[in-house]
Structures are given as C-alpha cells and as structure tokens.
Design an enzyme around this catalytic site. Sequence first.
Site, short mmCIF file in Angstrom:
data_model
loop_
_atom_site.label_atom_id
_atom_site.label_comp_id
_atom_site.label_asym_id
_atom_site.label_seq_id
_atom_site.Cartn_x
_atom_site.Cartn_y
_atom_site.Cartn_z
N LEU A 73 0.71 -1.21 0.05
CA LEU A 73 0.18 -0.03 -0.08
C LEU A 73 0.96 1.31 0.00
O LEU A 73 1.84 1.20 0.63
CB LEU A 73 -1.01 0.02 1.12
CG LEU A 73 -2.11 -1.13 1.37
CD1 LEU A 73 -2.64 -0.90 2.48
CD2 LEU A 73 -3.04 -0.91 0.29
N ASP A 74 0.50 2.23 -0.62
CA ASP A 74 1.20 3.37 -0.60
C ASP A 74 1.16 4.10 0.76
O ASP A 74 0.46 3.69 1.65
CB ASP A 74 0.40 4.45 -1.33
CG ASP A 74 0.62 4.21 -3.15
OD1 ASP A 74 1.32 3.33 -3.47
OD2 ASP A 74 -0.20 4.74 -3.63
N ARG A 75 2.33 4.75 1.18
CA ARG A 75 2.59 5.15 2.30
C ARG A 75 1.46 5.85 3.05
O ARG A 75 1.07 5.76 4.30
CB ARG A 75 3.81 6.15 2.36
CG ARG A 75 4.03 6.67 3.85
CD ARG A 75 5.47 7.24 3.96
NE ARG A 75 5.59 7.79 5.31
CZ ARG A 75 6.99 7.95 6.01
NH1 ARG A 75 7.84 7.51 4.99
NH2 ARG A 75 6.92 8.34 6.94
#
Length: 252
Positions: A73-75
């Site tokens: 998942l993106d940050r």
Amino acid sequence: MADKNGGQAAGQPAQDIEILYEDNHLLGVVKPVNIPVQEDATGDPDLLTLLKEDIKRRYDKPGNVFMGLVHRLDRPVGGAMIFAKTSKAASRLSENVRNRSFRKVYLTVVHGELPAPSGRLRNFLLKNAKTNTVTVVRQGTQDAKEAVLDYTVLSKAEGFSLVKINLLTGRPHQIRVQLAHAGCPLYGDQKYGPSVNKPGQQIALWSSLVGFPHPVTKEEINLVSLPPRSFPWSLWSRDIQEQSLAEVSEET
C-alpha cells in the site's frame, strides 16, 4: 474487523496496529496511514519491521523472524493487509496475486462524479522512478503497463463521491492515477489532484477488503477494514460502507 471468514482475531501489537487475523501461516493487520510498508529512504519506522519485532516479542522467538510481503500500500494509504509468516505461505499467496485470485477492494472518496454509476477503467501507466510519479500513456509506450480496475459509485454528497474499487491489477499509484485521469482525483491527493486538494489533507483511500484462499487450508479468507470516521468519510454512514463490503464477501 474481520468477517465470518476472518478466522482468529488477536490482540493489539506494538504501535497500536490492529490485528485482523493470525495463525501459524498468516498475519493480517490494519496498516496505519503514513507508515511505509517496508524500509525506505526516509528511515522512518516501517510496518514490516514493526511486525517482525512484535512477533519476536510476543512469541519470544530467537533469531530472525520471517515475514513475507505479498502486496503493498502507498505510504499515505491505510487499511487491510496480509503478511505471510512462512516462505510456503508467501509463495502461494504470491501465486494468488499473479493469477488474480487475490482480491483487493478499496473505498475512496473522489472529487466530482464519474461518468457512470459503475464501470471499468483500463489504461496504460508509465512510472517515472526519479519523480515517483505515474502517468497515463498510449498503449505500446515502452515500459508502460496495463492497469485495470472496476468501480461502483456508492453515494454522492457535497460534491464528492464515495466509490468502491475492485483492483484487478496492482500498479504503483494505480487507483490515484486512473481516477484522476477520469476527472475525479481522490480527496487529499496532492500528487495527482493539486488543483482541488490542500496540503495537509489526508488522502481518502482505504484498503477495505483483502480476500484469498488460505495457503494451507484453502478456506476463503476475507479481511475487512473500514476507514476512519474523519472527514470526508464521515459524510456517509457506516451502513453504506459495510453493506458494500458484505456484498463482496458474499460473492466468494
């Protein structure tokens, strides 16, 4: 929370990371927003390391702890994630990702209205590693990769749309780029919607359901997580969000 297929719920590890599911093979958690999944150039604490340290402490394990990263998942994105506790489980889950029997469903809030109540977006994306940005390009562009997602508009309010995304491919920044390209940037996404979002806003994208056959028992597992009750999620009732995810679980 975990649905009826979620298996054993466990306690809270370090950093207030909620556990959705745990057995000898798997660890399912709710990723907090703004924590990288794995170590990056910032040197900030990352989820993978935190979970390894927690397993080592909770089970008093000597030496290194194995924790297989299956998806990312993106940050700035939070929500359900599954990790493998054995190499065999990691290999089988990775195969599920490759053959698209690994389900990834997101909830998001976007600016404006999509062209239809539901549909499929298919684009070709090209990543610029130097700027860490992704753009939509023509098919056939060198190094471009196909990106496909299905969407359903669940509700609209105050110029925003609550959208359920069934992610069919897993390209970097895929949901953010494709929806922005469709004219509906995500709330809070300064990278792909700077004209309609303000610095400091939290991106409204949440990994709401991760589904897969258990790597050992083959039982269908669905891990469910709902977004926080902060704005803009609070524009809609929990019932709308829960029902949309219940329908996904019933399809399995």
